[in-house]
Design a protein around this motif. Structure first.
Motif, PDB file in Angstrom:
ATOM      1  N   ILE A  40      47.492  49.094  40.346  1.00 39.20           N
ATOM      2  CA  ILE A  40      48.084  47.850  41.116  1.00 39.20           C
ATOM      3  C   ILE A  40      46.799  47.281  42.015  1.00 39.20           C
ATOM      4  CG2 ILE A  40      49.154  49.114  43.083  1.00 39.20           C
ATOM      5  CD1 ILE A  40      50.400  46.114  41.019  1.00 39.20           C
ATOM      6  N   THR A  41      46.108  48.464  42.634  1.00 33.38           N
ATOM      7  CA  THR A  41      44.963  47.988  43.597  1.00 33.38           C
ATOM      8  C   THR A  41      43.789  47.036  42.620  1.00 33.38           C
ATOM      9  OG1 THR A  41      45.213  49.957  44.815  1.00 33.38           O
ATOM     10  CG2 THR A  41      43.331  48.649  45.161  1.00 33.38           C
ATOM     11  N   ALA A  42      43.344  47.488  41.534  1.00 35.33           N
ATOM     12  CA  ALA A  42      42.571  46.735  40.955  1.00 35.33           C
ATOM     13  C   ALA A  42      42.992  45.283  40.365  1.00 35.33           C
ATOM     14  CB  ALA A  42      41.955  47.601  39.875  1.00 35.33           C
ATOM     15  N   THR A  43      44.200  45.385  40.056  1.00 40.92           N
ATOM     16  CA  THR A  43      44.991  44.185  39.378  1.00 40.92           C
ATOM     17  C   THR A  43      45.145  43.172  40.484  1.00 40.92           C
ATOM     18  OG1 THR A  43      46.494  45.462  38.024  1.00 40.92           O
ATOM     19  CG2 THR A  43      47.182  43.177  38.853  1.00 40.92           C
ATOM     20  N   ILE A  44      45.633  43.709  41.802  1.00 43.64           N
ATOM     21  CA  ILE A  44      45.619  42.765  43.004  1.00 43.64           C
ATOM     22  C   ILE A  44      44.071  42.157  43.392  1.00 43.64           C
ATOM     23  CG2 ILE A  44      45.968  42.612  45.583  1.00 43.64           C
ATOM     24  CD1 ILE A  44      48.412  44.204  45.109  1.00 43.64           C
ATOM     25  N   ASP A  45      43.072  42.953  43.267  1.00 39.51           N
ATOM     26  CA  ASP A  45      41.655  42.501  43.392  1.00 39.51           C
ATOM     27  C   ASP A  45      41.348  41.540  42.396  1.00 39.51           C
ATOM     28  OD1 ASP A  45      41.451  44.211  45.563  1.00 39.51           O
ATOM     29  OD2 ASP A  45      40.384  45.641  44.417  1.00 39.51           O
ATOM     30  N   ILE A  46      41.682  41.630  41.148  1.00 35.00           N
ATOM     31  CA  ILE A  46      41.329  40.862  40.132  1.00 35.00           C
ATOM     32  C   ILE A  46      42.134  39.234  40.404  1.00 35.00           C
ATOM     33  CG2 ILE A  46      41.633  40.373  37.750  1.00 35.00           C
ATOM     34  CD1 ILE A  46      41.317  43.272  37.100  1.00 35.00           C
ATOM     35  N   PHE A  47      43.328  39.471  40.698  1.00 39.26           N
ATOM     36  CA  PHE A  47      44.114  38.303  40.858  1.00 39.26           C
ATOM     37  C   PHE A  47      43.352  37.422  41.854  1.00 39.26           C
ATOM     38  CE2 PHE A  47      46.893  39.606  37.684  1.00 39.26           C
ATOM     39  CZ  PHE A  47      47.946  38.731  37.690  1.00 39.26           C
ATOM     40  N   ALA A  48      43.052  38.284  43.110  1.00 39.17           N
ATOM     41  CA  ALA A  48      42.342  37.602  44.334  1.00 39.17           C
ATOM     42  C   ALA A  48      40.917  36.962  43.827  1.00 39.17           C
ATOM     43  CB  ALA A  48      42.202  38.637  45.196  1.00 39.17           C
ATOM     44  N   LYS A  49      40.284  37.473  43.038  1.00 42.03           N
ATOM     45  CA  LYS A  49      39.116  36.745  42.718  1.00 42.03           C
ATOM     46  C   LYS A  49      39.511  35.491  41.696  1.00 42.03           C
ATOM     47  CE  LYS A  49      36.215  41.050  42.413  1.00 42.03           C
ATOM     48  NZ  LYS A  49      35.986  42.040  41.623  1.00 42.03           N
ATOM     49  N   LEU A  50      40.672  35.447  41.157  1.00 41.58           N
ATOM     50  CA  LEU A  50      41.027  34.338  40.602  1.00 41.58           C
ATOM     51  C   LEU A  50      41.585  33.095  41.476  1.00 41.58           C
ATOM     52  CD1 LEU A  50      42.444  36.006  37.397  1.00 41.58           C
ATOM     53  CD2 LEU A  50      40.306  34.645  37.377  1.00 41.58           C
ATOM     54  N   GLY A  51      41.807  33.655  42.894  1.00 41.96           N
ATOM     55  CA  GLY A  51      42.480  32.890  43.674  1.00 41.96           C
ATOM     56  C   GLY A  51      43.792  32.911  43.569  1.00 41.96           C
ATOM     57  N   LEU A  52      44.398  33.860  43.157  1.00 41.07           N
ATOM     58  CA  LEU A  52      45.860  34.209  42.993  1.00 41.07           C
ATOM     59  C   LEU A  52      46.222  35.316  44.091  1.00 41.07           C
ATOM     60  CD1 LEU A  52      46.159  34.001  39.199  1.00 41.07           C
ATOM     61  CD2 LEU A  52      47.039  32.295  41.020  1.00 41.07           C
ATOM     62  N   SER A  53      47.378  35.387  44.733  1.00 42.64           N
ATOM     63  CA  SER A  53      47.838  36.206  45.634  1.00 42.64           C
ATOM     64  C   SER A  53      48.272  37.396  44.850  1.00 42.64           C
ATOM     65  CB  SER A  53      48.845  35.506  46.691  1.00 42.64           C
ATOM     66  OG  SER A  53      50.054  35.190  45.820  1.00 42.64           O
ATOM     67  N   ALA A  54      48.820  38.191  45.970  1.00 43.49           N
ATOM     68  CA  ALA A  54      49.277  39.760  45.639  1.00 43.49           C
ATOM     69  C   ALA A  54      50.942  39.394  44.919  1.00 43.49           C
ATOM     70  CB  ALA A  54      49.191  40.651  46.876  1.00 43.49           C
ATOM     71  N   PRO A  55      51.654  38.500  45.711  1.00 39.78           N
ATOM     72  CA  PRO A  55      52.833  38.237  45.023  1.00 39.78           C
ATOM     73  C   PRO A  55      52.768  37.585  43.401  1.00 39.78           C
ATOM     74  CG  PRO A  55      52.654  37.658  47.298  1.00 39.78           C
ATOM     75  CD  PRO A  55      51.481  37.895  46.833  1.00 39.78           C
ATOM     76  N   VAL A  56      51.692  36.998  43.251  1.00 42.72           N
ATOM     77  CA  VAL A  56      51.531  36.304  42.268  1.00 42.72           C
ATOM     78  C   VAL A  56      51.457  37.415  41.016  1.00 42.72           C
ATOM     79  CG1 VAL A  56      50.238  34.719  40.624  1.00 42.72           C
ATOM     80  CG2 VAL A  56      51.085  33.918  42.753  1.00 42.72           C
TER      81      VAL A  56
END
Length: 148
Positions: free
Chosen positions: A38-54
């Motif tokens: 989940i930590t890596a997933t949230i980081d990848i989403f953040a790099k795409l401009g997407l939040s942790a809830p997304v």
């Protein structure tokens, strides 16, 4: 009591069941993979401009709708959700057609969306939880309609 031939699943029902399993596999695998780190997933989403809830909503959608399609429980709803998810993914993240890989992902997402739209229109078929529940007596009319 012996079943009549018409009440047993036929070849089309078996093919529909196999199709549902194959369509759901990619979402279940991806959802569990994203949830597994989940930590890596949230980081990848953040790099795409997407939040942790997304990120969490994406995981929940892939797993819940993937299970819906695989088991045939509220499968029309699960298939529709995944079809729209695939369209959004294609249009938002795979539009760099100069890259053969991005074009392939775009086309794959469109093809999966098409399969999910067909499933949403056809329903899960005879080998499904939906069918078992439709047979249940005393079901609320709105739930019976959702399972049709």
């Amino acid at each position: 009591m012996m079943e009549s031939a018409s009440s047993r699943p036929g070849l089309a029902d078996l093919i529909l069941f196999l199709g549902r399993l194959l369509l759901s596999l990619i979402f279940l695998h991806e959802g569990w993979s994203l949830a597994g780190d989940i930590t890596a997933t949230i980081d990848i989403f953040a790099k795409l401009g997407l939040s942790a809830p997304v990120a969490l909503a994406t995981i929940a959608l892939q797993i819940s709708a993937g299970l819906s399609v695989a088991t045939g429980f509220l499968s029309r709803l699960g298939a529709l959700a995944l079809a729209l998810f695939c369209l959004a993914t294609a249009l938002l993240f795979h539009t760099n057609f100069a890259s053969q890989n991005e074009l392939l992902h775009f086309e794959k997402d469109l093809a999966i969306a098409g399969g999910m739209f067909v499933l949403a229109a056809s329903g899960a078929g005879a080998i499904s939880i939906d069918r078992l529940l439709r047979k249940a007596a005393g079901m609320h009319p709105w739930l019976r309609a959702a399972l049709s």
